[in-house]
Design a protein around this motif. Sequence first.
Motif, PDB file in Angstrom:
ATOM      1  N   THR A 269      54.791  77.502   4.995  1.00 35.52           N
ATOM      2  CA  THR A 269      54.209  76.695   6.066  1.00 35.52           C
ATOM      3  C   THR A 269      53.415  75.522   5.498  1.00 35.52           C
ATOM      4  O   THR A 269      53.111  75.463   4.309  1.00 35.52           O
ATOM      5  CB  THR A 269      53.266  77.540   6.948  1.00 35.52           C
ATOM      6  OG1 THR A 269      52.123  77.931   6.160  1.00 35.52           O
ATOM      7  CG2 THR A 269      53.973  78.783   7.473  1.00 35.52           C
ATOM      8  N   ASN A 270      53.049  74.603   6.383  1.00 35.84           N
ATOM      9  CA  ASN A 270      52.287  73.429   5.964  1.00 35.84           C
ATOM     10  C   ASN A 270      50.865  73.768   5.536  1.00 35.84           C
ATOM     11  O   ASN A 270      50.230  72.985   4.824  1.00 35.84           O
ATOM     12  CB  ASN A 270      52.252  72.379   7.074  1.00 35.84           C
ATOM     13  CG  ASN A 270      51.525  72.861   8.317  1.00 35.84           C
ATOM     14  OD1 ASN A 270      51.664  74.005   8.739  1.00 35.84           O
ATOM     15  ND2 ASN A 270      50.742  71.975   8.930  1.00 35.84           N
ATOM     16  N   CYS A 271      50.345  74.927   5.945  1.00 34.24           N
ATOM     17  CA  CYS A 271      48.984  75.299   5.549  1.00 34.24           C
ATOM     18  C   CYS A 271      48.980  76.258   4.364  1.00 34.24           C
ATOM     19  O   CYS A 271      47.922  76.743   3.950  1.00 34.24           O
ATOM     20  CB  CYS A 271      48.207  75.881   6.726  1.00 34.24           C
ATOM     21  SG  CYS A 271      48.990  77.253   7.560  1.00 34.24           S
ATOM     22  N   SER A 272      50.166  76.527   3.790  1.00 35.65           N
ATOM     23  CA  SER A 272      50.219  77.402   2.611  1.00 35.65           C
ATOM     24  C   SER A 272      51.008  76.752   1.468  1.00 35.65           C
ATOM     25  O   SER A 272      51.631  77.435   0.660  1.00 35.65           O
ATOM     26  CB  SER A 272      50.844  78.761   2.972  1.00 35.65           C
ATOM     27  OG  SER A 272      52.157  78.598   3.483  1.00 35.65           O
ATOM     28  N   GLY A 273      50.991  75.415   1.454  1.00 30.64           N
ATOM     29  CA  GLY A 273      51.608  74.700   0.331  1.00 30.64           C
ATOM     30  C   GLY A 273      53.105  74.557   0.394  1.00 30.64           C
ATOM     31  O   GLY A 273      53.744  74.292  -0.635  1.00 30.64           O
ATOM     32  N   GLY A 274      53.698  74.690   1.574  1.00 27.82           N
ATOM     33  CA  GLY A 274      55.151  74.637   1.691  1.00 27.82           C
ATOM     34  C   GLY A 274      55.770  73.340   1.230  1.00 27.82           C
ATOM     35  O   GLY A 274      56.852  73.338   0.616  1.00 27.82           O
ATOM     36  N   TRP A 275      55.111  72.216   1.509  1.00 36.50           N
ATOM     37  CA  TRP A 275      55.665  70.907   1.131  1.00 36.50           C
ATOM     38  C   TRP A 275      55.784  70.811  -0.388  1.00 36.50           C
ATOM     39  O   TRP A 275      56.831  70.466  -0.921  1.00 36.50           O
ATOM     40  CB  TRP A 275      54.790  69.788   1.683  1.00 36.50           C
ATOM     41  CG  TRP A 275      55.424  68.437   1.666  1.00 36.50           C
ATOM     42  CD1 TRP A 275      56.190  67.874   2.647  1.00 36.50           C
ATOM     43  CD2 TRP A 275      55.348  67.459   0.610  1.00 36.50           C
ATOM     44  NE1 TRP A 275      56.602  66.609   2.276  1.00 36.50           N
ATOM     45  CE2 TRP A 275      56.100  66.334   1.036  1.00 36.50           C
ATOM     46  CE3 TRP A 275      54.724  67.428  -0.638  1.00 36.50           C
ATOM     47  CZ2 TRP A 275      56.231  65.191   0.250  1.00 36.50           C
ATOM     48  CZ3 TRP A 275      54.871  66.287  -1.431  1.00 36.50           C
ATOM     49  CH2 TRP A 275      55.617  65.183  -0.984  1.00 36.50           C
ATOM     50  N   SER A 276      54.696  71.133  -1.085  1.00 40.09           N
ATOM     51  CA  SER A 276      54.708  71.035  -2.539  1.00 40.09           C
ATOM     52  C   SER A 276      55.662  72.034  -3.182  1.00 40.09           C
ATOM     53  O   SER A 276      56.299  71.754  -4.197  1.00 40.09           O
ATOM     54  CB  SER A 276      53.296  71.229  -3.095  1.00 40.09           C
ATOM     55  OG  SER A 276      52.533  70.058  -2.877  1.00 40.09           O
ATOM     56  N   LYS A 277      55.768  73.201  -2.604  1.00 36.34           N
ATOM     57  CA  LYS A 277      56.702  74.189  -3.142  1.00 36.34           C
ATOM     58  C   LYS A 277      58.124  73.655  -3.112  1.00 36.34           C
ATOM     59  O   LYS A 277      58.913  73.863  -4.049  1.00 36.34           O
ATOM     60  CB  LYS A 277      56.602  75.499  -2.360  1.00 36.34           C
ATOM     61  CG  LYS A 277      55.303  76.269  -2.608  1.00 36.34           C
ATOM     62  CD  LYS A 277      55.189  77.511  -1.722  1.00 36.34           C
ATOM     63  CE  LYS A 277      53.860  78.214  -1.915  1.00 36.34           C
ATOM     64  NZ  LYS A 277      53.679  79.354  -1.006  1.00 36.34           N
ATOM     65  N   ALA A 278      58.468  72.963  -2.034  1.00 36.93           N
ATOM     66  CA  ALA A 278      59.804  72.374  -1.932  1.00 36.93           C
ATOM     67  C   ALA A 278      59.996  71.264  -2.956  1.00 36.93           C
ATOM     68  O   ALA A 278      61.052  71.167  -3.601  1.00 36.93           O
ATOM     69  CB  ALA A 278      60.033  71.844  -0.516  1.00 36.93           C
ATOM     70  N   MET A 279      58.984  70.413  -3.115  1.00 37.55           N
ATOM     71  CA  MET A 279      59.106  69.310  -4.087  1.00 37.55           C
ATOM     72  C   MET A 279      59.262  69.845  -5.498  1.00 37.55           C
ATOM     73  O   MET A 279      60.065  69.336  -6.296  1.00 37.55           O
ATOM     74  CB  MET A 279      57.879  68.394  -4.009  1.00 37.55           C
ATOM     75  CG  MET A 279      57.663  67.711  -2.657  1.00 37.55           C
ATOM     76  SD  MET A 279      59.113  66.829  -2.013  1.00 37.55           S
ATOM     77  CE  MET A 279      59.426  67.774  -0.507  1.00 37.55           C
ATOM     78  N   ARG A 280      58.500  70.868  -5.820  1.00 38.91           N
ATOM     79  CA  ARG A 280      58.533  71.406  -7.188  1.00 38.91           C
ATOM     80  C   ARG A 280      59.792  72.248  -7.446  1.00 38.91           C
ATOM     81  O   ARG A 280      60.180  72.454  -8.592  1.00 38.91           O
ATOM     82  CB  ARG A 280      57.267  72.217  -7.446  1.00 38.91           C
ATOM     83  CG  ARG A 280      56.033  71.326  -7.412  1.00 38.91           C
ATOM     84  CD  ARG A 280      54.713  72.060  -7.517  1.00 38.91           C
ATOM     85  NE  ARG A 280      53.606  71.141  -7.292  1.00 38.91           N
ATOM     86  CZ  ARG A 280      52.329  71.448  -7.459  1.00 38.91           C
ATOM     87  NH1 ARG A 280      51.994  72.680  -7.852  1.00 38.91           N
ATOM     88  NH2 ARG A 280      51.378  70.555  -7.224  1.00 38.91           N
ATOM     89  N   LYS A 281      60.436  72.682  -6.388  1.00 42.43           N
ATOM     90  CA  LYS A 281      61.677  73.453  -6.534  1.00 42.43           C
ATOM     91  C   LYS A 281      62.882  72.549  -6.765  1.00 42.43           C
ATOM     92  O   LYS A 281      63.733  72.830  -7.603  1.00 42.43           O
ATOM     93  CB  LYS A 281      61.897  74.309  -5.296  1.00 42.43           C
ATOM     94  CG  LYS A 281      63.073  75.278  -5.400  1.00 42.43           C
ATOM     95  CD  LYS A 281      63.167  76.121  -4.167  1.00 42.43           C
ATOM     96  CE  LYS A 281      64.235  77.200  -4.290  1.00 42.43           C
ATOM     97  NZ  LYS A 281      63.948  78.200  -5.330  1.00 42.43           N
ATOM     98  N   TRP A 282      62.950  71.452  -5.982  1.00 46.22           N
ATOM     99  CA  TRP A 282      64.163  70.628  -6.016  1.00 46.22           C
ATOM    100  C   TRP A 282      64.002  69.236  -6.594  1.00 46.22           C
ATOM    101  O   TRP A 282      64.991  68.593  -6.904  1.00 46.22           O
ATOM    102  CB  TRP A 282      64.727  70.491  -4.593  1.00 46.22           C
ATOM    103  CG  TRP A 282      65.354  71.746  -4.100  1.00 46.22           C
ATOM    104  CD1 TRP A 282      66.537  72.318  -4.520  1.00 46.22           C
ATOM    105  CD2 TRP A 282      64.835  72.627  -3.104  1.00 46.22           C
ATOM    106  NE1 TRP A 282      66.777  73.465  -3.837  1.00 46.22           N
ATOM    107  CE2 TRP A 282      65.756  73.705  -2.945  1.00 46.22           C
ATOM    108  CE3 TRP A 282      63.700  72.637  -2.294  1.00 46.22           C
ATOM    109  CZ2 TRP A 282      65.570  74.741  -2.051  1.00 46.22           C
ATOM    110  CZ3 TRP A 282      63.497  73.666  -1.394  1.00 46.22           C
ATOM    111  CH2 TRP A 282      64.419  74.715  -1.284  1.00 46.22           C
ATOM    112  N   VAL A 283      62.761  68.746  -6.723  1.00 44.61           N
ATOM    113  CA  VAL A 283      62.572  67.342  -7.105  1.00 44.61           C
ATOM    114  C   VAL A 283      61.852  67.187  -8.442  1.00 44.61           C
ATOM    115  O   VAL A 283      62.342  66.488  -9.341  1.00 44.61           O
ATOM    116  CB  VAL A 283      61.784  66.578  -6.014  1.00 44.61           C
ATOM    117  CG1 VAL A 283      61.685  65.097  -6.395  1.00 44.61           C
ATOM    118  CG2 VAL A 283      62.438  66.729  -4.657  1.00 44.61           C
ATOM    119  N   LEU A 284      60.696  67.807  -8.587  1.00 42.73           N
ATOM    120  CA  LEU A 284      59.848  67.594  -9.771  1.00 42.73           C
ATOM    121  C   LEU A 284      60.149  68.573 -10.905  1.00 42.73           C
ATOM    122  O   LEU A 284      60.631  69.672 -10.669  1.00 42.73           O
ATOM    123  CB  LEU A 284      58.375  67.688  -9.366  1.00 42.73           C
ATOM    124  CG  LEU A 284      57.903  66.596  -8.400  1.00 42.73           C
ATOM    125  CD1 LEU A 284      56.496  66.885  -7.920  1.00 42.73           C
ATOM    126  CD2 LEU A 284      57.971  65.218  -9.077  1.00 42.73           C
TER     127      LEU A 284
END
Length: 284
Positions: A269-284
């Motif tokens: 979710t957006n309040c549990s770091g979901g955005w960054s988890k996605a970036m670090r999985k597929w982008v960074l």
Amino acid sequence: MPTEKRDIKVVFTDVDGTLLDENYKLRCDVVEDIRAMNARGISVVLATGRGNGEWINEIRNAVGHGCALGTPAVLRHGRLVLDESGNAAEKTILHNNIIQKLMKLPFINRLIAHNEGTAFTTKRDERLAEIMNTFGDNDLREIGSEFEKLSHPDYLHEVFNCEYLLVDEEEDLVSEHRRQLEALVGHEAVVLSSIPGYVEVIAGEASKATGVQRVLDMLSLHPSQALVIGDGENDVEMLSYVKQESGVSVAMGNAVACAKEAAEFSTSTNCSGGWSKAMRKWVL
């Protein structure tokens, strides 16, 4: 889900419920990841229902480091696309005949029309002003019965340049009245709800998906080089489009069911770091 990184050159991100946390703020990990992508030449493009307002500068300032976040951008559910200079590259307005139909409905107690930076309403209150400010309309003007002038094509297109309408509703009546609105506008417009208690009627010719396509063309990129991430009903088209074109399509853990169905992957979710988890999985 695959763990390998993809060759992502651009990230299209929804804002509310996705990029921002439950307090409408950028988490520290989100700021860190945007800076990292900026350093690597990976564009982060806002794709939101909001308009072009001061909130973009607030996000840009929060990230800092000369970040170009906010240009280009996909705004107003894809009805407004900004180019890399911040100018309107694409703008889709609601047809006059839809406004005429809406004005005749007995259950509508308030109409709101949007120009860039200004919203015009039949009835103003502070809650509405706060919502409009979030959307990027810092100036909310009450024009009462003069709203009828919107039914005149010249006034609509030349003065208001109306992009979409918000129909203020009792929250428990939203679903019922939304069905009536959908039947009324047919294929001439799109009816959706991204704000509790309100139904939005917007031009049907554009969506976040068409906005994403426009920006990809600007950047000379293929959708397979894009990651899109969102949580709302208005994210469905762009999630589906990028998934079909072999890009990375991610729904937030707090996403509505139709967005989760449209995306290929999901995150927290957006309040549990979901955005960054996605970036670090597929982008960074």
